[in-house]
Design a protein around this motif. Sequence first.
Motif, short mmCIF file in Angstrom:
data_model
loop_
_atom_site.label_atom_id
_atom_site.label_comp_id
_atom_site.label_asym_id
_atom_site.label_seq_id
_atom_site.Cartn_x
_atom_site.Cartn_y
_atom_site.Cartn_z
N LYS A 304 52.96 -35.92 56.55
CA LYS A 304 52.13 -35.34 57.62
C LYS A 304 52.54 -35.80 59.02
CE LYS A 304 49.22 -32.84 55.16
NZ LYS A 304 47.79 -33.07 55.11
N ILE A 305 53.63 -36.58 59.13
CA ILE A 305 54.02 -37.05 60.46
C ILE A 305 54.63 -35.92 61.29
CG2 ILE A 305 54.31 -39.51 60.01
CD1 ILE A 305 57.22 -39.03 59.40
N SER A 306 54.48 -36.06 62.59
CA SER A 306 55.03 -35.06 63.50
C SER A 306 56.53 -35.26 63.63
CB SER A 306 54.35 -35.21 64.87
OG SER A 306 55.03 -34.47 65.85
N LEU A 307 57.23 -34.17 63.83
CA LEU A 307 58.69 -34.26 64.02
C LEU A 307 59.01 -35.02 65.31
CD1 LEU A 307 61.28 -33.37 62.61
CD2 LEU A 307 61.20 -31.25 63.92
N ASP A 308 58.18 -34.86 66.32
CA ASP A 308 58.42 -35.54 67.59
C ASP A 308 57.09 -36.04 68.16
OD1 ASP A 308 59.29 -36.53 69.98
OD2 ASP A 308 60.14 -34.65 70.73
N PRO A 309 56.60 -37.19 67.65
CA PRO A 309 55.29 -37.69 68.09
C PRO A 309 55.24 -38.01 69.58
CG PRO A 309 56.24 -39.11 66.37
CD PRO A 309 57.22 -38.03 66.66
N SER A 310 56.39 -38.36 70.17
CA SER A 310 56.41 -38.72 71.60
C SER A 310 56.12 -37.50 72.47
CB SER A 310 57.77 -39.30 71.99
OG SER A 310 58.78 -38.30 71.87
#
Length: 605
Positions: A304-310
């Motif tokens: 469920k992590i984002s591809l680009d959390p920044s």
Amino acid sequence: MVKSLPLRSEVKVEETWNLEDLFKTEEDYNAAVVELESEVDAYAEKFNGKITDAASVIEALKGYLTICEKIVPVGTYTSLATSTDQTNDEAQMRSSKFSSTSAKINSKLSFVNSELLDLTVETLEEAMKLSPDFKNYLEKLIKKKEYQLHPEVEKTLAAFSSTFNAPYGLYNTTKMVDMSFDDFVVDGKSFPLSYVSFEGDWESEPDTAKRRAAFDAFSKKLRDYQHTTAKTYDMQLQTEKTTADVRGYESVFDYLLFNQEVDKSLYDRQIDLITKELAPHMRKYAKLLQKVHGLDKMTFADLKISLDPSYEPKITVEESKKYIDDALAIMGDDYINMVNRSYEERWIDFAQNKGKSTGAFCSSPHGYHPYILISWTGSMEDVFVLAHELGHAGHFYNANRERNVFNARPSMYFIEAPSTMNEMLMANHLLKNSDDPKFKRWVISSIVSRTYYHNFVTHLLEAAYQRKVYDRIDAGGSVNATVLNELKRGVLEDFWGEDVDINEGAELTWMRQPHYYMGLYPYTYSAGLTISTQVSKRILDEGQPAVDEWLEVLKAGGTKSPVELSKMAGVDITTEKPLHDTIAYIGELINQLVELTEEIESVKN
């Protein structure tokens, strides 16, 4: 930093919905319940044993319609008041009391359908000619004729309705009241954990150590309640199986699909095709996440992590309104007016608080405005979720104005099409407004990780697991925690193969989904999104004519079958083509993510 959740009494009023639009005071609510019971008694005295010809059918149905309209606000108020705070004793007691009252009402009114079905089909068809308003109701009733039991049996079953619904209430009590999560520790620091914070924050936390520790702590607490939750679920399954057998359905699947107005071939196709054809695309996406985040291995806890959390912007409730207004503007002024009113008139419950139901939903009581529950965390995912729930709201805002309470609601098979449609419109709008590779990648990854992952992977794998459960029940078996864990793990391993490590705790995700208490619901998310993907492409290509056709579909409510509604929107779901096209489209999106990532990495290097 994730904070401990406040009590319901501590959240800002403007972040909560306004239930006074249903009843101004508790006294008004109680008076409505008393009046309802009195009207039911008077109705039963007037019509019981006297529905004998076409004219009396129509007269009885007019009175029945009025009573059903009065049940709506009472039932809705009871349910919504409980959903925002399961720890509220007053709301819990009100809910229990009305559940008992509702069962009595159902029992007293059970004679209506029994007497209607005692009449000849010719008499019922004559009644349809007298009043087209009841044509849809009577047509569906005629289809049930072969499964109808003796009137006294129907009356008794109706009296037990609150008992039959008890497993769902027990599930929610276990989950939202009894289950209390301990803090988890990473590098000597403690972090608070709850159902809402796990599903809203920790599950997509960019810091791998925290994310995996949260997953382990969350799973540990679920495991403490697995046997009680499994027993609760088995009660639900056995009730459904017994009902299917008693009524004469060939299988529990036939019983549960009957009201969806689709046959098992559409159900099986949705599960089989996606499981087989989507898996390679999603494994590719998982490997991309692993590469971008530099993970030692890709586990279930990392999906469920984002591809680009920044690049993930924090979005306020007020800012979400601009995004949604702009994205849904193509739906027209009336639709946008509904969206704006939902913010201004407090149709939406945004607050995060202890005891609040997890996830999000939209309740659309006939004769009143919709209500939306969401726990706002400020992520882009919340904007997509809210657009989704406003899709349900827009659907019934239109259908409820055009149709009576008997025929406003379409089959469950179609119910997720208008909601996922809004997610597609949101994505299309965002993509159209920027050529920046990082922004474009962020938008496409939001579509893949939120819209398609949620509906085409999470819910679809729930459906694949659910089918295995019902196969077992249909064969006369039962389930316990060990069986359910094995079935869930098997489905996850089949789909993700060697590319994702199904770590310990992943098998317990069956405990997280209330949809299992709502029949064959999980697969309908992918069915709805298949329809909305194709319609959103039409809107992109054709503009206003496609929008106008879609609005007519929304207004049709439950007057047509899912196949007919889809056809009105230009999609033929009797063939495999829409599903093949949608899976191919997801594959294209993931290929774009790979290419954009390579482009971004090459610039960086």
